[in-house]
Design a protein around this motif. Structure first.
Motif, PDB file in Angstrom:
ATOM      1  N   ILE A   1     -15.021  -1.517 -20.883  1.00  0.00           N
ATOM      2  CA  ILE A   1     -14.273  -2.291 -19.895  1.00  0.00           C
ATOM      3  C   ILE A   1     -12.838  -2.430 -20.392  1.00  0.00           C
ATOM      4  N   PRO A   2     -11.864  -2.021 -19.553  1.00  0.00           N
ATOM      5  CA  PRO A   2     -10.478  -2.176 -19.995  1.00  0.00           C
ATOM      6  C   PRO A   2     -10.188  -3.638 -20.316  1.00  0.00           C
ATOM      7  N   GLY A   3      -9.413  -3.866 -21.349  1.00  0.00           N
ATOM      8  CA  GLY A   3      -9.221  -5.224 -21.836  1.00  0.00           C
ATOM      9  C   GLY A   3      -8.045  -5.949 -21.212  1.00  0.00           C
ATOM     10  N   ASN A   4      -7.811  -7.170 -21.701  1.00  0.00           N
ATOM     11  CA  ASN A   4      -6.744  -8.026 -21.195  1.00  0.00           C
ATOM     12  C   ASN A   4      -5.533  -8.065 -22.123  1.00  0.00           C
ATOM     13  N   ASN A   5      -5.589  -7.226 -23.154  1.00  0.00           N
ATOM     14  CA  ASN A   5      -4.504  -7.234 -24.142  1.00  0.00           C
ATOM     15  C   ASN A   5      -3.685  -5.955 -24.118  1.00  0.00           C
ATOM     16  N   LEU A   6      -3.465  -5.425 -22.940  1.00  0.00           N
ATOM     17  CA  LEU A   6      -2.722  -4.172 -22.827  1.00  0.00           C
ATOM     18  C   LEU A   6      -1.302  -4.464 -22.367  1.00  0.00           C
ATOM     19  N   SER A   7      -0.474  -3.444 -22.386  1.00  0.00           N
ATOM     20  CA  SER A   7       0.915  -3.710 -22.004  1.00  0.00           C
ATOM     21  C   SER A   7       1.053  -3.772 -20.483  1.00  0.00           C
ATOM     22  N   LEU A   8       2.152  -4.317 -20.060  1.00  0.00           N
ATOM     23  CA  LEU A   8       2.414  -4.580 -18.643  1.00  0.00           C
ATOM     24  C   LEU A   8       2.261  -3.311 -17.809  1.00  0.00           C
TER      25      LEU A   8
ATOM     26  N   ALA B   1       4.369   1.267  -0.471  1.00  0.00           N
ATOM     27  CA  ALA B   1       3.915   2.666  -0.582  1.00  0.00           C
ATOM     28  C   ALA B   1       3.469   2.985  -2.013  1.00  0.00           C
ATOM     29  N   ASP B   2       4.177   2.452  -2.998  1.00  0.00           N
ATOM     30  CA  ASP B   2       3.782   2.672  -4.400  1.00  0.00           C
ATOM     31  C   ASP B   2       2.405   2.078  -4.677  1.00  0.00           C
ATOM     32  N   LEU B   3       2.185   0.872  -4.157  1.00  0.00           N
ATOM     33  CA  LEU B   3       0.886   0.210  -4.377  1.00  0.00           C
ATOM     34  C   LEU B   3      -0.237   0.986  -3.694  1.00  0.00           C
ATOM     35  N   GLN B   4       0.049   1.445  -2.479  1.00  0.00           N
ATOM     36  CA  GLN B   4      -0.989   2.182  -1.735  1.00  0.00           C
ATOM     37  C   GLN B   4      -1.339   3.483  -2.442  1.00  0.00           C
ATOM     38  N   ALA B   5      -0.330   4.115  -3.051  1.00  0.00           N
ATOM     39  CA  ALA B   5      -0.583   5.380  -3.752  1.00  0.00           C
ATOM     40  C   ALA B   5      -1.377   5.156  -5.039  1.00  0.00           C
ATOM     41  N   ASN B   6      -1.425   3.922  -5.519  1.00  0.00           N
ATOM     42  CA  ASN B   6      -2.143   3.632  -6.754  1.00  0.00           C
ATOM     43  C   ASN B   6      -3.412   2.813  -6.484  1.00  0.00           C
TER      44      ASN B   6
ATOM     45  N   ASP C   1       7.640   1.275 -10.847  1.00  0.00           N
ATOM     46  CA  ASP C   1       7.487   2.440 -11.720  1.00  0.00           C
ATOM     47  C   ASP C   1       7.030   2.094 -13.137  1.00  0.00           C
ATOM     48  N   VAL C   2       6.365   0.948 -13.287  1.00  0.00           N
ATOM     49  CA  VAL C   2       5.758   0.615 -14.584  1.00  0.00           C
ATOM     50  C   VAL C   2       4.268   0.420 -14.335  1.00  0.00           C
ATOM     51  N   GLY C   3       3.553   1.511 -14.143  1.00  0.00           N
ATOM     52  CA  GLY C   3       2.116   1.436 -13.885  1.00  0.00           C
ATOM     53  C   GLY C   3       1.738   1.988 -12.520  1.00  0.00           C
ATOM     54  N   SER C   4       2.575   1.790 -11.526  1.00  0.00           N
ATOM     55  CA  SER C   4       2.390   2.405 -10.205  1.00  0.00           C
ATOM     56  C   SER C   4       3.579   3.333  -9.963  1.00  0.00           C
ATOM     57  N   PRO C   5       3.353   4.643 -10.121  1.00  0.00           N
ATOM     58  CA  PRO C   5       4.475   5.588 -10.036  1.00  0.00           C
ATOM     59  C   PRO C   5       5.222   5.466  -8.703  1.00  0.00           C
ATOM     60  N   MET C   6       6.545   5.555  -8.798  1.00  0.00           N
ATOM     61  CA  MET C   6       7.397   5.476  -7.610  1.00  0.00           C
ATOM     62  C   MET C   6       7.126   6.649  -6.689  1.00  0.00           C
ATOM     63  N   GLN C   7       6.949   6.383  -5.416  1.00  0.00           N
ATOM     64  CA  GLN C   7       6.750   7.444  -4.421  1.00  0.00           C
ATOM     65  C   GLN C   7       8.085   7.938  -3.879  1.00  0.00           C
ATOM     66  N   THR C   8       9.049   7.019  -3.812  1.00  0.00           N
ATOM     67  CA  THR C   8      10.429   7.389  -3.498  1.00  0.00           C
ATOM     68  C   THR C   8      11.290   6.694  -4.535  1.00  0.00           C
ATOM     69  N   ASN C   9      12.516   7.134  -4.651  1.00  0.00           N
ATOM     70  CA  ASN C   9      13.355   6.552  -5.687  1.00  0.00           C
ATOM     71  C   ASN C   9      13.938   5.209  -5.224  1.00  0.00           C
ATOM     72  N   HIS C  10      13.435   4.114  -5.776  1.00  0.00           N
ATOM     73  CA  HIS C  10      13.971   2.803  -5.365  1.00  0.00           C
ATOM     74  C   HIS C  10      14.049   1.830  -6.533  1.00  0.00           C
TER      75      HIS C  10
END
Ligand SMILES: [Zn+2]
Ligand SMILES: [Zn+2]
Length: 254
Positions: free
Chosen positions: A32-39, A246-251, A194-203
């Motif tokens: 199970i992925p833990g709670n002590n990972l980076s943002l 859109a970024d959230l939906q892609a992830n 763009d820190v965990g959910s890759p950007m779909q467009t540049n914003h």
């Protein structure tokens, strides 16, 4: 660096195997992925419902610094709107006021370590939110921080700062600032920008990492600071713009 990471993972794996003898029919907690990972590392797990179907938010506050009930209702609406979790619940608990404000993030981490009781389990991913009885260390007159997402499932809301800010006549309501700060910080846990959910467009804001450059978006950098929020709230509580959604939906999000 990659080799180092691999070695860490490898040693975790070996440790996991050595532990598995005495938990033959239980779930192997090491998977199970833990709670002590980076943002941002739990962005997908928070948004989707493939590994974790449920979300538990542990709200811990110092006496006199609980969030308003209305803010938690609005936060829940936001979480239901953006994730596929089938069940979102809160645990709320008052703790005796820690001392040491203004707080560094290291001190906030120590408070979490002492008071967090909710962690990821088989079906449930857990988020810890501490409502602090003090300001963040290092505030400057034009940069007063209202909240910080400092780990994959950890947020601090500087509730004393919010209360001070909203005390004056004509100031926005405490709840509107709480909701903006809470949803903005959850946006970071969701991997924006763009820190965990890759950007779909540049914003991404070129001047502020992990923030959005689209007008009025909840993930604008200024949503995190007192002066900025005051300005944004003139148009009502900010919401995510279509680029961030859109970024959230892609992830795996909604
Ligand atoms: Zn931010
Ligand atoms: Zn945005």
């Amino acid at each position: 660096m990659k080799t180092f990471k691999f070695l860490c993972l490898a040693s975790l794996f070996i440790f996991g195997l050595s532990c598995s003898d005495d938990q033959e029919n239980g779930t192997n907690e090491n998977q199970i992925p833990g709670n002590n990972l980076s943002l941002g590392q739990s962005a997908h797990d928070l948004l989707a419902n493939d590994i974790f179907t449920q979300l538990e938010v542990e709200i811990v506050y110092a006496e006199g610094f609980a969030p308003q009930e209305n803010s938690l209702i609005q936060l829940k609406n936001f979480l239901e709107q953006r994730t596929f979790k089938t069940n979102i619940t809160y645990i709320e608990r008052q703790i005796s006021s820690p001392s040491g404000a203004p707080y560094s993030i290291e001190e906030i981490r120590a408070i979490e370590e002492q008071h967090r009781t909710s962690f990821n389990t088989e079906n449930t991913i857990s988020v810890f939110v501490f409502f602090a009885n003090g300001d963040r260390e290092g505030n400057q007159e034009n940069q007063i921080t209202l909240g910080t997402a400092y780990q994959n499932t950890s947020i601090v809301i500087f509730e004393k700062t919010i209360q001070d800010l909203t005390q004056n006549l004509g100031a926005p309501s405490t709840s509107s600032v709480e909701v903006t700060t809470l949803t903005h910080e959850f946006g970071h846990l969701f991997g924006l920008v763009d820190v965990g959910s890759p950007m779909q467009t540049n914003h991404e804001d070129q001047d502020s990492q992990a923030h959005c450059d689209i007008e009025n978006c909840l993930m604008r950098a200024q949503a995190e600071f007192a002066g900025g929020v005051m300005g944004m709230l003139g148009n009502g509580i900010p919401d995510l713009g279509p680029e961030c959604i859109a970024d959230l939906q892609a992830n795996g999000g909604r």
